[in-house]
Design a protein around this motif. Structure first.
Motif, PDB file in Angstrom:
ATOM      1  N   ALA A 220       0.850  -1.193   0.000  1.00  0.00           N
ATOM      2  CA  ALA A 220       0.000   0.000   0.000  1.00  0.00           C
ATOM      3  C   ALA A 220       0.884   1.242   0.000  1.00  0.00           C
ATOM      4  O   ALA A 220       2.016   1.208   0.492  1.00  0.00           O
ATOM      5  CB  ALA A 220      -0.911  -0.006   1.222  1.00  0.00           C
ATOM      6  N   PRO A 221       0.415   2.350  -0.566  1.00  0.00           N
ATOM      7  CA  PRO A 221       1.228   3.574  -0.574  1.00  0.00           C
ATOM      8  C   PRO A 221       1.676   3.944   0.834  1.00  0.00           C
ATOM      9  O   PRO A 221       0.904   3.862   1.788  1.00  0.00           O
ATOM     10  CB  PRO A 221       0.269   4.622  -1.156  1.00  0.00           C
ATOM     11  CG  PRO A 221      -0.715   3.835  -1.968  1.00  0.00           C
ATOM     12  CD  PRO A 221      -0.880   2.530  -1.247  1.00  0.00           C
ATOM     13  N   ALA A 222       2.930   4.366   0.951  1.00  0.00           N
ATOM     14  CA  ALA A 222       3.499   4.658   2.268  1.00  0.00           C
ATOM     15  C   ALA A 222       2.728   5.758   2.988  1.00  0.00           C
ATOM     16  O   ALA A 222       2.616   5.735   4.221  1.00  0.00           O
ATOM     17  CB  ALA A 222       4.966   5.042   2.125  1.00  0.00           C
ATOM     18  N   GLU A 223       2.186   6.720   2.242  1.00  0.00           N
ATOM     19  CA  GLU A 223       1.450   7.802   2.893  1.00  0.00           C
ATOM     20  C   GLU A 223       0.173   7.291   3.566  1.00  0.00           C
ATOM     21  O   GLU A 223      -0.400   7.984   4.412  1.00  0.00           O
ATOM     22  CB  GLU A 223       1.095   8.906   1.893  1.00  0.00           C
ATOM     23  CG  GLU A 223       0.318   8.448   0.680  1.00  0.00           C
ATOM     24  CD  GLU A 223       1.224   8.050  -0.481  1.00  0.00           C
ATOM     25  OE1 GLU A 223       0.713   7.996  -1.612  1.00  0.00           O
ATOM     26  OE2 GLU A 223       2.432   7.807  -0.238  1.00  0.00           O
ATOM     27  N   GLN A 224      -0.268   6.084   3.209  1.00  0.00           N
ATOM     28  CA  GLN A 224      -1.466   5.523   3.826  1.00  0.00           C
ATOM     29  C   GLN A 224      -1.192   5.000   5.227  1.00  0.00           C
ATOM     30  O   GLN A 224      -2.055   5.080   6.106  1.00  0.00           O
ATOM     31  CB  GLN A 224      -2.027   4.389   2.950  1.00  0.00           C
ATOM     32  CG  GLN A 224      -3.297   3.741   3.478  1.00  0.00           C
ATOM     33  CD  GLN A 224      -3.656   2.492   2.694  1.00  0.00           C
ATOM     34  OE1 GLN A 224      -3.420   1.374   3.127  1.00  0.00           O
ATOM     35  NE2 GLN A 224      -4.234   2.687   1.510  1.00  0.00           N
ATOM     36  N   TRP A 225      -0.008   4.456   5.464  1.00  0.00           N
ATOM     37  CA  TRP A 225       0.256   3.800   6.753  1.00  0.00           C
ATOM     38  C   TRP A 225       1.404   4.418   7.558  1.00  0.00           C
ATOM     39  O   TRP A 225       1.597   4.062   8.725  1.00  0.00           O
ATOM     40  CB  TRP A 225       0.559   2.326   6.539  1.00  0.00           C
ATOM     41  CG  TRP A 225       1.609   2.030   5.487  1.00  0.00           C
ATOM     42  CD1 TRP A 225       1.384   1.708   4.179  1.00  0.00           C
ATOM     43  CD2 TRP A 225       3.042   2.028   5.660  1.00  0.00           C
ATOM     44  NE1 TRP A 225       2.577   1.518   3.515  1.00  0.00           N
ATOM     45  CE2 TRP A 225       3.608   1.696   4.402  1.00  0.00           C
ATOM     46  CE3 TRP A 225       3.883   2.275   6.728  1.00  0.00           C
ATOM     47  CZ2 TRP A 225       4.992   1.614   4.216  1.00  0.00           C
ATOM     48  CZ3 TRP A 225       5.253   2.190   6.546  1.00  0.00           C
ATOM     49  CH2 TRP A 225       5.790   1.854   5.294  1.00  0.00           C
ATOM     50  N   ALA A 226       2.181   5.330   6.998  1.00  0.00           N
ATOM     51  CA  ALA A 226       3.345   5.876   7.705  1.00  0.00           C
ATOM     52  C   ALA A 226       2.930   6.664   8.945  1.00  0.00           C
ATOM     53  O   ALA A 226       3.545   6.511  10.015  1.00  0.00           O
ATOM     54  CB  ALA A 226       4.164   6.749   6.761  1.00  0.00           C
ATOM     55  N   ARG A 227       1.918   7.493   8.838  1.00  0.00           N
ATOM     56  CA  ARG A 227       1.499   8.308   9.991  1.00  0.00           C
ATOM     57  C   ARG A 227       0.974   7.438  11.136  1.00  0.00           C
ATOM     58  O   ARG A 227       1.396   7.635  12.286  1.00  0.00           O
ATOM     59  CB  ARG A 227       0.450   9.338   9.563  1.00  0.00           C
ATOM     60  CG  ARG A 227      -0.017  10.247  10.687  1.00  0.00           C
ATOM     61  CD  ARG A 227      -1.059  11.245  10.187  1.00  0.00           C
ATOM     62  NE  ARG A 227      -1.580  12.068  11.252  1.00  0.00           N
ATOM     63  CZ  ARG A 227      -1.007  13.188  11.695  1.00  0.00           C
ATOM     64  NH1 ARG A 227       0.111  13.607  11.119  1.00  0.00           N
ATOM     65  NH2 ARG A 227      -1.541  13.874  12.675  1.00  0.00           N
ATOM     66  N   THR A 291      11.587   3.093  -0.499  1.00  0.00           N
ATOM     67  CA  THR A 291      10.574   3.977   0.085  1.00  0.00           C
ATOM     68  C   THR A 291       9.967   3.351   1.330  1.00  0.00           C
ATOM     69  O   THR A 291       9.755   4.023   2.350  1.00  0.00           O
ATOM     70  CB  THR A 291       9.478   4.280  -0.945  1.00  0.00           C
ATOM     71  OG1 THR A 291      10.049   4.930  -2.085  1.00  0.00           O
ATOM     72  CG2 THR A 291       8.394   5.160  -0.347  1.00  0.00           C
ATOM     73  N   ILE A 292       9.674   2.054   1.264  1.00  0.00           N
ATOM     74  CA  ILE A 292       9.120   1.337   2.419  1.00  0.00           C
ATOM     75  C   ILE A 292      10.098   1.374   3.586  1.00  0.00           C
ATOM     76  O   ILE A 292       9.732   1.674   4.731  1.00  0.00           O
ATOM     77  CB  ILE A 292       8.782  -0.115   2.039  1.00  0.00           C
ATOM     78  CG1 ILE A 292       7.635  -0.147   1.021  1.00  0.00           C
ATOM     79  CG2 ILE A 292       8.416  -0.929   3.276  1.00  0.00           C
ATOM     80  CD1 ILE A 292       7.375  -1.516   0.425  1.00  0.00           C
ATOM     81  N   ALA A 293      11.374   1.061   3.302  1.00  0.00           N
ATOM     82  CA  ALA A 293      12.385   1.051   4.359  1.00  0.00           C
ATOM     83  C   ALA A 293      12.541   2.433   4.986  1.00  0.00           C
ATOM     84  O   ALA A 293      12.681   2.569   6.208  1.00  0.00           O
ATOM     85  CB  ALA A 293      13.713   0.550   3.803  1.00  0.00           C
ATOM     86  N   ALA A 294      12.525   3.475   4.151  1.00  0.00           N
ATOM     87  CA  ALA A 294      12.670   4.837   4.668  1.00  0.00           C
ATOM     88  C   ALA A 294      11.486   5.221   5.541  1.00  0.00           C
ATOM     89  O   ALA A 294      11.654   5.869   6.587  1.00  0.00           O
ATOM     90  CB  ALA A 294      12.818   5.819   3.509  1.00  0.00           C
ATOM     91  N   GLY A 298      11.743   6.107   9.380  1.00  0.00           N
ATOM     92  CA  GLY A 298      11.246   7.385   9.868  1.00  0.00           C
ATOM     93  C   GLY A 298      10.244   7.225  10.994  1.00  0.00           C
ATOM     94  O   GLY A 298      10.108   8.114  11.841  1.00  0.00           O
ATOM     95  N   ALA A 299       9.529   6.100  11.012  1.00  0.00           N
ATOM     96  CA  ALA A 299       8.570   5.835  12.086  1.00  0.00           C
ATOM     97  C   ALA A 299       9.236   5.283  13.333  1.00  0.00           C
ATOM     98  O   ALA A 299       8.573   5.111  14.362  1.00  0.00           O
ATOM     99  CB  ALA A 299       7.496   4.859  11.596  1.00  0.00           C
ATOM    100  N   GLY A 300      10.539   4.970  13.252  1.00  0.00           N
ATOM    101  CA  GLY A 300      11.243   4.425  14.409  1.00  0.00           C
ATOM    102  C   GLY A 300      10.987   2.961  14.655  1.00  0.00           C
ATOM    103  O   GLY A 300      11.211   2.467  15.765  1.00  0.00           O
ATOM    104  N   ALA A 301      10.523   2.238  13.643  1.00  0.00           N
ATOM    105  CA  ALA A 301      10.217   0.812  13.795  1.00  0.00           C
ATOM    106  C   ALA A 301      11.420  -0.042  13.429  1.00  0.00           C
ATOM    107  O   ALA A 301      12.156   0.281  12.487  1.00  0.00           O
ATOM    108  CB  ALA A 301       9.025   0.434  12.918  1.00  0.00           C
TER     109      ALA A 301
END
Length: 333
Positions: A220-227, A291-294, A298-301
């Motif tokens: 899924a697009p990163a903007e959907q789940w990153a936040r 992009t997924i890894a970044a 960025g989320a600290g996971a």
């Protein structure tokens, strides 16, 4: 582009995991017990070797330490930066967010991607269920409405199309086995899933601090789940397990290849004999994974990648050992 190839019809294989769940889960439990037992013996609880919430002694600050754990009173008295060490909680609560959307029903290696998801859930469950620890899960089977929490003591809940199902956190091996049976028996439904909504189920309502594990292919697009992932990291230690198939990274030269996206139903014919197309596909897949890894970084996971053509258990053992070594090296004088 990577998603389209990821839905090519796989080669014939044995019956799905759900059809032989009891025997497979029994073998998984034995395998995990033999390979992973003992990895958690140390000053942490849970799959992620990390600090608990009970205050411990202080030590001098080292580069890489979490500044949120600064011990300001000791720093002021000694004029040297100190951080407060913590003691692992006696009881850990672990939550799994398991993505079983249509793109997971695919695999060209030794496993289907959904089989790797179930296997990873079995390993994490075994590692966290001891000592009265509790484990629960939320399962996404496609886009659509959400379902209220269901009891899963005796039999798995009947999932519907586009359902987000919550399995309440409970302690005990019997309850953990019931959770795994519910996961293995969940049918994958067509349609696009909402990974962001799935992760958000771990944020609302707020839960006690613990470990949150998100298992998905993250297509899924990163903007959907990153936040939602960043929000989850505020209260929990987060582990993201990315499930990957080799055909999602590169295309073989097999002539004209029909591919179907199970989430949208789109059909395309791809001429894989074209080396320029294969190179563009590989480049796009590499960019997608970067992009997924970044986004996860960025989320600290913590980020663990499991492949369908590799020994997932060996990769998990190496990951846990590396995390433990890094933590020990960073805190031991």
């Amino acid at each position: 582009m990577a998603r389209a190839a990821a839905v090519t019809s796989p080669t014939p294989r044995p019956a799905p995991l759900a059809d032989r769940s009891e025997a497979v889960l029994s073998r998984l439990q034995l395998l995990v017990t033999r390979k992973l037992d003992g990895l958690l013996q140390g000053d942490y609880a849970g799959l992620l070797p990390g600090p608990g919430s009970e205050a411990g002694e202080s030590r001098e600050y080292r580069p890489g330490d979490d500044v949120r754990r600064m011990d300001w009173p000791v720093t002021a008295r000694t004029t040297t930066a100190h951080v407060r060490r913590t003691v692992a909680d006696r009881e850990l609560e672990t939550w799994l967010a398991l993505d079983l959307s249509a793109s997971l029903d695919f695999g060209t290696g030794q496993w289907l991607k959904r089989e790797v998801v179930v296997a990873a859930a079995a390993a994490i469950t075994h590692l966290t269920v001891r000592g009265g620890n509790r484990i629960g899960a939320v399962i996404g089977t496609g886009g659509g409405a959400s379902a209220p929490a269901r009891r899963w003591r005796g039999r798995p809940p009947p999932p519907g199309p586009g359902v987000l199902t919550r399995l309440p956190a409970r302690s005990g091996r019997k309850e953990a086995q019931g959770l795994l049976r519910a996961v293995a028996g969940t049918a994958i439904q067509p349609g696009r899933g909402d990974l962001g909504a799935l992760i958000e189920m771990l944020n609302r309502p707020p839960r006690r601090r613990g470990v949150a594990v998100v298992v998905s292919d993250f297509l899924a697009p990163a903007e959907q789940w990153a936040r939602p992932m960043r929000k989850l990291r505020v209260r929990h230690d987060v582990l993201a397990i990315e499930v990957v198939d080799p055909r999602e990274l590169e295309l073989p030269d097999v002539g004209v290849l029909p591919v179907v996206d199970p989430e949208s139903g789109e059909l395309h014919e791809v001429q894989t004999a074209d080396p320029r197309l294969r190179q563009r596909y590989a480049d796009a897949a590499t960019a997608q994974r970067a992009t997924i890894a970044a986004a996860l970084r960025g989320a600290g996971a913590a980020h663990l990648r499991l492949r369908t053509d590799r020994d997932w258990l060996l990769d998990m053992v190496r990951f846990v050992a590396a995390q433990r070594h890094a933590r020990t090296r960073g805190t031991t004088r």
